[in-house]
Design an enzyme around this catalytic site. Structure first.
Site, PDB file in Angstrom:
ATOM      1  N   ARG A   1       0.850  -1.184   0.000  1.00 56.40           N
ATOM      2  CA  ARG A   1       0.000   0.000   0.000  1.00 56.40           C
ATOM      3  C   ARG A   1       0.892   1.243   0.000  1.00 56.40           C
ATOM      4  NH1 ARG A   1      -4.497  -1.176  -1.776  1.00 56.40           N
ATOM      5  NH2 ARG A   1      -5.625   0.439  -0.641  1.00 56.40           N
TER       6      ARG A   1
ATOM      7  N   HIS B   1      -0.009   0.999  -9.911  1.00 57.69           N
ATOM      8  CA  HIS B   1      -0.829   0.201  -8.982  1.00 57.69           C
ATOM      9  C   HIS B   1      -1.557  -0.924  -9.737  1.00 57.69           C
ATOM     10  CE1 HIS B   1      -3.245   0.371  -4.951  1.00 57.69           C
ATOM     11  NE2 HIS B   1      -3.008  -0.866  -5.340  1.00 57.69           N
TER      12      HIS B   1
END
Length: 326
Positions: A241, A289
């Site tokens: 993350r 991502h």
């Protein structure tokens, strides 16, 4: 594929961000196919009855949205990271389920293995040689000379560790609580973090984002990584993350040699601002991502099966422990 009777509770979709493949319209079509007979509500949608919603499939819902469903039974987070949902102080006290499908695990392992190999096989150097039309072979060490450390030994970390071990790398893993894996050095807890870092040339981070792990990837941690490996210095790969990393520390550590290189799939702000110096740093590899950009059809079928099992009285799988944050 599973089925539900017309009297079953409705499934609400609260999905924001991601690629066009993650648009609400495409998710509605998928869930309509995966849950025949079940009402699928795309939020916001005019005229729907909030009391009819029994289930919610979400990705980055707005704070307070889920509190508007008085009869909600289960929340399904459509990605592996649940920090955005847990940040909602008004989230109903119902089970929160995270996605855990083989496709997601396999794609993450592909990403981790690819970037470990690119650093190990000096691909950046070779690409530079090609650009300048230079035939300059350099020493290439064996995989067994490289120590890879997985920060996080959940489903994703364990699978990546297994594949990297089979390729010949010396692999270790760290987790908050003790774990064991054949052929893997396992470290745990605060006492195990320092020795884990001290033996690691390539640090792969797959931790969940919790209050305890926010900005864990910082200068004090990087300073503890091994400095005697064959890669010229420690390397960071973060596919967990964005909130795990202190990007100012990453940049300064790259400049002074505390880190030799970094591969980053996640960022504190996404999309990564065009003003970020990470874009143009010569020893940073960026991806948008998409390390585990999972097959959305597989996710919708997974959720449909979980709902069907739940309505038969079977336990839900992969329920998040809110006290731990994952």
């Amino acid at each position: 594929m599973t089925s539900s009777g017309p009297s079953s509770g409705a499934l609400a979709l609260l999905i924001r961000g991601g690629t066009d493949n993650w648009s609400n319209e495409r998710w509605k079509a998928r869930f309509t196919t995966a849950c025949p007979g079940r009402p699928i509500v795309q939020v916001p949608e005019e005229g729907f009855d909030a009391a009819s919603i029994s289930y919610a499939a979400v990705w980055k819902p707005r704070p307070g949205e889920l509190a508007g469903f008085p009869n909600l039974k289960v929340i399904f987070n459509l990605g592996a990271g649940v920090d955005a949902v847990l940040a909602d102080t008004q989230m109903p006290n119902v089970p929160l389920v995270r996605v855990a499908v083989d496709d997601l695990t396999q794609r993450m392992t592909e990403y981790i293995v690819m970037h470990v190999l690119m650093h190990h096989r000096q691909q950046s150097y070779l690409a530079g040689c090609q650009q300048h039309k230079q035939w300059k072979p350099t020493q290439q060490w064996a995989a067994g000379a490289v120590r890879v450390g997985l920060l996080g030994l959940g489903v994703l970390g364990r699978d990546a560790a297994d594949v990297l071990t089979r390729l010949g790398f010396r692999v270790a893993g760290w987790s908050n609580s003790p774990k064991t894996m054949p052929g893997i050095e396992c470290y745990a807890g605060a006492a195990g973090l320092r020795p884990f870092l001290a033996r690691t040339d390539i640090l792969v981070c797959l931790l969940p984002l919790t209050p305890d792990t926010r900005h864990i990837l910082n200068r004090p941690l990087f300073a503890q990584l091994a400095k005697d490996g064959p890669l010229g210095g420690p390397i960071l790969i973060n596919a967990g993350r964005g909130g795990l990393q202190n990007e100012a520390d990453i940049l300064s550590c790259l400049e002074d040699g505390t880190l030799n290189a970094a591969t980053l799939d996640v960022f504190e702000t996404e999309p990564l601002p065009v003003t970020s110096p990470l874009w143009t740093h010569p020893r940073v590899t960026i991806s948008p991502h998409n390390a585990a950009d999972t097959d959305a059809d597989a996710i919708s079928i997974y959720v449909a099966r979980q709902i069907a099992d739940f309505e038969r009285g079977l336990p839900l799988a992969n329920v998040v422990d809110r006290s731990r944050g994952y």
